[in-house]
Design an enzyme around this catalytic site. Structure first.
Site, PDB file in Angstrom:
ATOM      1  N   ASP A  21       1.151  -0.767   0.127  1.00 15.34           N
ATOM      2  CA  ASP A  21       0.269   0.114   0.029  1.00 15.34           C
ATOM      3  C   ASP A  21       0.628   1.431  -0.388  1.00 15.34           C
ATOM      4  O   ASP A  21       0.901   2.115  -0.785  1.00 15.34           O
ATOM      5  CB  ASP A  21      -0.462   0.377   1.241  1.00 15.34           C
ATOM      6  CG  ASP A  21      -2.338  -0.398   1.357  1.00 15.34           C
ATOM      7  OD1 ASP A  21      -3.263  -1.072   0.332  1.00 15.34           O
ATOM      8  OD2 ASP A  21      -2.607  -1.296   2.141  1.00 15.34           O
ATOM      9  N   VAL A  22       1.699   1.330   0.711  1.00 17.54           N
ATOM     10  CA  VAL A  22       2.896   2.609   0.768  1.00 17.54           C
ATOM     11  C   VAL A  22       3.357   2.783  -0.193  1.00 17.54           C
ATOM     12  O   VAL A  22       3.324   3.746  -1.097  1.00 17.54           O
ATOM     13  CB  VAL A  22       3.566   2.260   2.213  1.00 17.54           C
ATOM     14  CG1 VAL A  22       4.980   3.091   1.988  1.00 17.54           C
ATOM     15  CG2 VAL A  22       2.724   2.195   3.498  1.00 17.54           C
TER      16      VAL A  22
END
Lengths: 431, 431
Positions: free
Chosen positions: B185-186
């Site tokens: 996600d990051v």
């Protein structure tokens, strides 16, 4: 110095006047010089090269230290290095010599309005921001450090001290469990790319260059703060403990299947929860549990708080079915899940993997042969940059010195004779 | 439509004609509309907001579903949500109504040459790329998907199927070990930001907009390919197994100390190895081992292959000393190391943490109070953006509709009466 924006479309060096690029190569015409090693700074260069930038990697004589990092192909060629340096050009220069540094300075500060950009994770003598800026005031200089004050750090030390390993792994395991993915390096490399594009945009609009720095430690610390982990600890939240493969704050876990596989399930929304009950036939059982506990499992916090009882009721359903049936049932109801796979399982059928995922390509890399290589995860108007081979040591020394810097072949030969540039040259076509 | 580059410096909507920005806010003047939830798309918006962009988050009536995600402050305010949405503006609109969608369309497609940018992780009816592009041909539309073909996926399912959990954790642990950090996600959020800036740059130079998509699954697959893990498995390298906290391909490991702590050590280079021998006095012992094994521990591959014997010889040195002494000795020789810390240990002394790390700020967030919040890891000419509070639901509805969209207060009141915009407004100054 202020350059008017419209001037920036007139190339003063090599390259097209308006480097518009294709959809998959919006950065075509941008020239970036990379002085780097390891993961983060090379990933910045790779990301921008995949968008069409001309990334020229400068290496010391014999090649940079990271060229031998594991994993290696049978030939000894690093799969890691070639993976991170695909589609770049490489020149080999003696950076300890004044003449070598002058050559690199010319390369960095040239390139017209789309050049003058450098990415590095090392401040080399004579090639620091102030040195280079003296030659080109609108320089965009992008640098990775370990810590914000310039001290060194690497992914695994930064990770240890910012808390993540303490909450990773099964509850019974003693001691910290490191993440294997160098996630902070990956994030830092992408932050470098964001910073570079923001600074180059600022230069397009105002003519001003700048120095951009990103510290690996800051990336980790900022991320654990952004996700609320740090504030939670500071404000006296329940201390986080190892929690196996449970997803924090909602319901997600891995389950063994009847045929010895494992599947990860994530129940993120109330819709997911209701569909899971419908699928498993456990609606009445969970309703009774909710009444007994005063809980509402359509709420993610309640699912997390009571995950042990949810585990206990769901496990038999998974344990009674083979993976294929579970996948079919979960997919039919659009429930979030995936089987666990090893890299070996993933790579066992390259043709299927390539057909299923256009982010991969079969790339014929010298020293490696045809192998599964990455293309860009960025899809621009439906297109994405191709995977191109990584360069050998010094492969582009002659090309860059003659075509980019305008030196004569005789001059390049003289530099090679003096050892200012390396002896490595492209493999001949017959190789 | 082709807009000449020089036109792009003439604002046709609100905002300054040439939004030069300060060093810490190079994106000042850029307007981004965010329709998002969870981690990746909000992190894209946060990253750009921290660089000065005006990021307006559009939420459905009552607020977006991710506003309640754990960890929570005692008040119930999400530390996760406020962390990811700092410094944005928030408006509350009924996206199911045609009038609400028209309002959001106006917001997305307005904003002059620096507007017309949207970030989303959902394709909402009436607000897809083709819908919006009909109103503004040079739209920059940036979208996260789960998979490249549009199917859904989340960090923990993507991680399971791309191989990392299978090689994470101590050798004795049965089954996969998930990473706790939502690393994909990051990374995806930062790829979105890279794609947005590349597309907006292309628009600055050519006047052309475009659609940028990033699939979470592609980010994971590309990364394991880029780092060489996938090719290694495909080409028949030794299968990767769980290897505890050893760093693959070099020497790095955690060691228990005499006083019950643990310290991570990474011996990345030959210089590190020699200094470690000098420090520990183990030079002769290791020389004998190298002779016996035919190994050369200045080579990273040899250090990795023989890590068990290196472990055995180093462990007593660490076990005999308290952490403070170990840290002092390793620091004095510039050896890469860090103590493991929990989030609780890290946050136990906020004043010290803030003094040591300018990437953190003490931010007074309504519903949370003063807490450790992130600033940008991107330092632009020595400056970085401040941490600013996250908005409450609908906090900027009136401000955005009147100041940005030019609607009259009476018109906004009528929209509110009809339920097209939400009833939430900023807390009064006395609150």
């Amino acid at each position: 110095m202020t350059r008017e924006p419209e001037q920036t479309t007139r190339a003063t060096g090599a390259g097209p006047a308006v480097p518009a690029g294709t959809a998959a190569a919006p950065l075509r015409g941008m020239r970036i010089v990379e002085l780097s090693a390891f993961v983060a700074a090379p990933l910045c260069g790779l990301t921008l090269a995949q968008l069409g930038a001309d990334v020229i990697r400068v290496e010391p004589i014999g090649g940079q230290v990271d060229r031998t990092r594991w994993p290696l192909a049978a030939s000894g060629t690093s799969l890691y290095w070639t993976g991170l340096n695909k589609g770049k050009r490489a020149i080999e220069v003696d950076l300890r010599s004044a003449e070598g540094r002058a050559l690199v300075t010319d390369l960095i500060t040239g390139g017209g309005p789309r050049g003058g950009i450098v990415v590095t994770n090392a401040e080399l003598p004579g090639l620091a921001y102030e040195d280079l800026r003296a030659h080109r005031p609108d320089l965009v200089y992008v640098r990775l450090t370990g810590r914000w004050d310039g001290r060194t750090a690497v992914d695994y030390t930064v990770s240890a001290e910012t808390g993540m390993p303490a909450i990773t792994g099964p509850a019974g395991v003693d001691g910290p469990v490191n993440h294997v993915l160098p996630a902070w390096d990956v994030a830092a490399g992408l932050y470098l790319a964001v910073g570079l594009l923001a600074a180059e945009r600022h230069r397009l609009l105002t003519g001003e260059g700048q120095q951009v720095t990103v510290a690996l430690h800051d990336v980790a610390l900022a991320t654990v703060a952004t996700l609320g982990y740090l504030a939670d600890a500071q404000l006296g939240g329940r201390p986080r403990a190892k929690d196996g493969n449970h997803v924090y704050g909602t319901y997600g876990r891995d389950f063994p299947t009847a045929d010895g596989h494992r599947v990860m399930l994530v129940v993120l929304t109330a819709r997911h929860w209701r569909d899971l009950l419908d699928l498993t036939g456990l609606g009445e059982a969970f309703a009774a549990v909710e009444r007994a506990l005063g809980a509402d499992f359509t709420r993610e916090g309640d699912r997390y708080a009571h995950r042990a009882v949810i585990d206990a009721l769901l496990e038999p359903w998974f344990a009674a079915r083979p993976l294929a049936e579970i996948e079919a049932e979960l997919s039919a109801r659009r429930l979030l899940h995936a089987p666990y796979r090893t890299f070996e399982e993933l790579a066992a059928d390259p043709a299927a993997l390539l057909a299923a995922n256009p982010v991969l390509a079969l790339l014929d890399q010298p020293g490696v042969g045809p192998h599964l290589a990455s293309r860009s995860p960025l899809v621009m108007n439906g297109e994405r940059g191709d995977a191109r081979p990584a360069p050998s040591v010094g492969q582009h020394t002659d090309e860059v010195l003659t075509e980019v810097l305008g030196r004569s072949p005789e001059h390049v030969a003289a530099l090679r004779e003096k050892g200012v540039v390396g002896r490595n040259r492209p493999a001949s076509k017959e190789d």
